[in-house]
Design an enzyme around this catalytic site. Structure first.
Site, PDB file in Angstrom:
ATOM      1  CD  GLU A   1      -2.490  -1.754   0.177  1.00  0.00           C
ATOM      2  OE1 GLU A   1      -2.706  -0.961  -0.752  1.00  0.00           O
ATOM      3  OE2 GLU A   1      -2.844  -2.937   0.147  1.00  0.00           O
ATOM      4  N   GLY A   2       2.056   1.156  -0.518  1.00  0.00           N
ATOM      5  CA  GLY A   2       2.948   2.307  -0.623  1.00  0.00           C
ATOM      6  C   GLY A   2       4.051   2.251   0.414  1.00  0.00           C
TER       7      GLY A   2
END
Length: 595
Positions: A439-440
């Site tokens: 998610e980053g």
């Protein structure tokens, strides 16, 4: 391996005394969150986490997932536990009642999800995907798609996924190549491959609803040409029954460092006639819609960080209380538990202080989500929305980085036994390693914080937050015995403000130097936010709204924990502020050839 017990005392204190649950319960649509109901939810969730999910955690790690004859097989007990989970209504705890959810405020759902992640992160990733996907469909999909899919997702009867990245793209979604070809009946044929898809395939639920990023034939290049499509594993007939298998399949499972109980799939869409899909919202706005799900996922990953760190802390604490070794440094007594060793005690306090700071920030952010969504006061709702937008990278990036350190310290407390798989502490260390990446990555979160949040609005929301922090420092200064906390918080906020001033002064002309210091800035903002939240905890512990709900020793312990954080951990803030300037300048100027 130590049993898990939900930290209900900390959860209740933060909800009732710090996060403002009573005020949130007065918002439109939040009235169900009465004290009795919230207590019952927390109690039952704690029992399920400890009794059902936690015992499966090591089984999932040991047995792993496997791909056999085109089917993904999850660890023993997974399917039975999920059926209990869905039957209990836990998937839809914070989702819309219009589609079968319970509609409880996010600040109530957040500690419950923390319990699930503590008990069994690999398992909990499955229902977590449903929550984010449901929000995206609710806000962007057509009424027909909502009617067909939402209730099944909210109830947990069907599973969900999000399919973003591809082998050649990584985090650069502008480089995705998956294609969507329009059909005469209004559907699309999806062709392409996606990687790193959590729960991309399994037999736990009878259907899986994939949200897929793809390009239309006439799409512009880059991220502006991405659309989002709903692609079910099995097609759905008009009467809601399942039809033929869609042209989508798992072609491989990743062999991972941790979270072995969660299948991470390589997915192929359209090996035959093309996978049937339906567009979500408008063409070429897919990334915008996906970020609805992404923000939910990023917040959830931040809560994962708190949950895994809590589990590691509990295990380290239990070991330190039981392990007898060495001589007591103060009394000289032999045969004492190692918790009496000053350095072991320091590590345990460090873990607890960091966890409490990150937990308090996550619960506060959940409350801002609720205010932004439900408040009729437009100014209050706007402020809460801006606070969420600003601090989402911190909740995700800083909390997960703290989790790494907590798991490291937990192994260190165990000494040599921490390096032995049989003690179980190594699993938390391995499971936690991914949460700073998916998610980053932390770097992506930091760039988002600096580039999209600070520079875009010239630091306006952070300036507003700083004013609020200084208000808490003033309260500390006026409170008996809290002057040292006030001084420490003021110094931390001043360091944050110096760093912000430098970023704003140099962001236009020396962006490379600013971005090279972005991760230290994320840590700085997280550290100061943690100090701010623990200062609020200390003030609340001195004068709780419900004095009879907590013991005097517990309240005194919270105040001492805030002091420990201030004087042992938050003192790093000025150094981080200096690193933002120094590291940024030197890293930007350093020749690539010399790396």
């Amino acid at each position: 391996m130590t049993d898990y017990a939900a930290p209900l005392a900390d959860m209740r204190f933060l909800l009732n005394e710090v996060a403002g649950l009573a005020a949130i319960a007065r918002l439109p649509g939040c009235g169900e969150a009465t004290p009795d109901l919230v207590d019952a939810v927390l109690e039952e969730a704690g029992k399920f986490a400890a009794g059902v999910l936690a015992p499966l955690n090591s089984i999932g790690d040991r047995e792993r997932c496997r791909l056999e004859d085109g089917k993904v097989i999850t660890p023993p007990g997974w399917t039975e536990a999920y059926k209990q989970f869905a039957a209990g209504g836990w998937v839809g705890l914070g989702l819309s009642p219009d589609y079968g959810g319970q509609g409880l405020p996010k600040c109530v759902a957040t500690p419950v999800w923390e319990m699930w992640f503590s008990a069994n992160t690999a398992f909990t990733m499955l229902p977590q995907l449903n929550t984010g996907e449901s929000e995206a469909i609710l806000l962007a999909a057509s009424d027909e798609l909502k009617a067909t899919y939402l209730q099944k997702l909210v109830s947990g009867e069907w599973g969900g996924t999000m399919n973003l990245t591809e082998p050649q793209a990584g985090s650069d979604l502008a480089a995705i190549r998956t294609r969507a070809e329009p059909q005469p009946d209004g559907s699309y044929r999806i062709r392409g491959q996606k990687i790193f898809i959590s729960y991309g395939d399994h037999e736990i639920t009878p259907n899986i609803v994939h949200l897929v990023l793809a390009r239309l034939p006439d799409a512009p290049p880059g991220v502006k040409g991405i659309s989002m499509f709903l692609v079910p594993k099995y097609l759905v007939n008009r009467d809601g029954s399942l039809g033929a298998r869609n042209d989508v399949r798992c072609v491989g499972l990743e062999h991972k460092l941790g979270i072995h109980g969660s299948p991470t799939c390589a997915m192929s869409f359209g090996d035959g006639p093309g996978a049937a899909g339906w567009i979500i919202g408008e063409p070429n706005r897919g990334l915008e819609y996906m970020f609805i799900m992404m923000n939910e996922a990023r917040f959830g990953v931040g809560v994962q960080g708190v949950g895994i760190a809590e589990r590691a802390y509990q295990q380290a604490l239990a070991f330190a209380r039981e392990r007898v070794q060495g001589r007591d440094a103060v009394t000289g007594a032999i045969g004492q538990p190692i918790i009496n060793h000053p350095d072991v005690k320091r590590m345990l306090l460090t873990m607890r202080a960091r966890i409490m700071a990150a937990r308090a920030l996550a619960y506060a952010a959940a409350g801002w989500f609720d205010v932004a969504r439900h408040s009729l006061d437009t100014a209050a709702a706007d402020k809460a929305r801006r606070y969420v937008d600003l601090l989402m990278p911190v909740v995700k990036g800083w909390s997960t980085e703290l989790c790494q350190q907590a798991c490291y310290d937990a192994i260190q407390v165990h000494g040599g036994m921490g390096f032995v798989e049989e003690t179980g502490i190594a699993q938390h260390y391995r499971d936690a390693r991914i949460i700073t990446i998916y998610e980053g990555t932390t770097g992506i979160q930091a760039n988002d914080l600096v580039g999209r949040k600070l520079l875009r609005e010239n630091g306006a929301t952070l300036r507003e937050l700083i004013v609020e922090m200084r208000g808490v420092a003033a309260e500390l200064a006026a409170s008996e015995g809290m002057q040292s906390l006030a001084t420490r918080l003021e110094e931390d906020v001043a360091a944050l403000e110096r760093a912000l001033d430098w970023i704003l002064a140099n962001g236009r002309d020396r962006l490379a130097a600013v971005l090279a210091g972005a991760v230290p800035f994320l840590h700085l903002l997280g550290s100061v936010c943690g100090s701010w939240q623990l200062a609020r905890v200390a003030l609340a512990a001195a004068k709780p709204v419900n004095q009879d709900a907590y013991g005097a020793d517990y309240l005194r312990g919270l105040q001492e924990l805030a002091r420990f954080h201030a004087h042992a951990l938050a003192v790093q803030a000025p150094a981080l502020a200096a690193a933002i300037v120094g590291a940024g300048e030197t890293a930007a100027a350093f020749a690539r050839e010399s790396c």
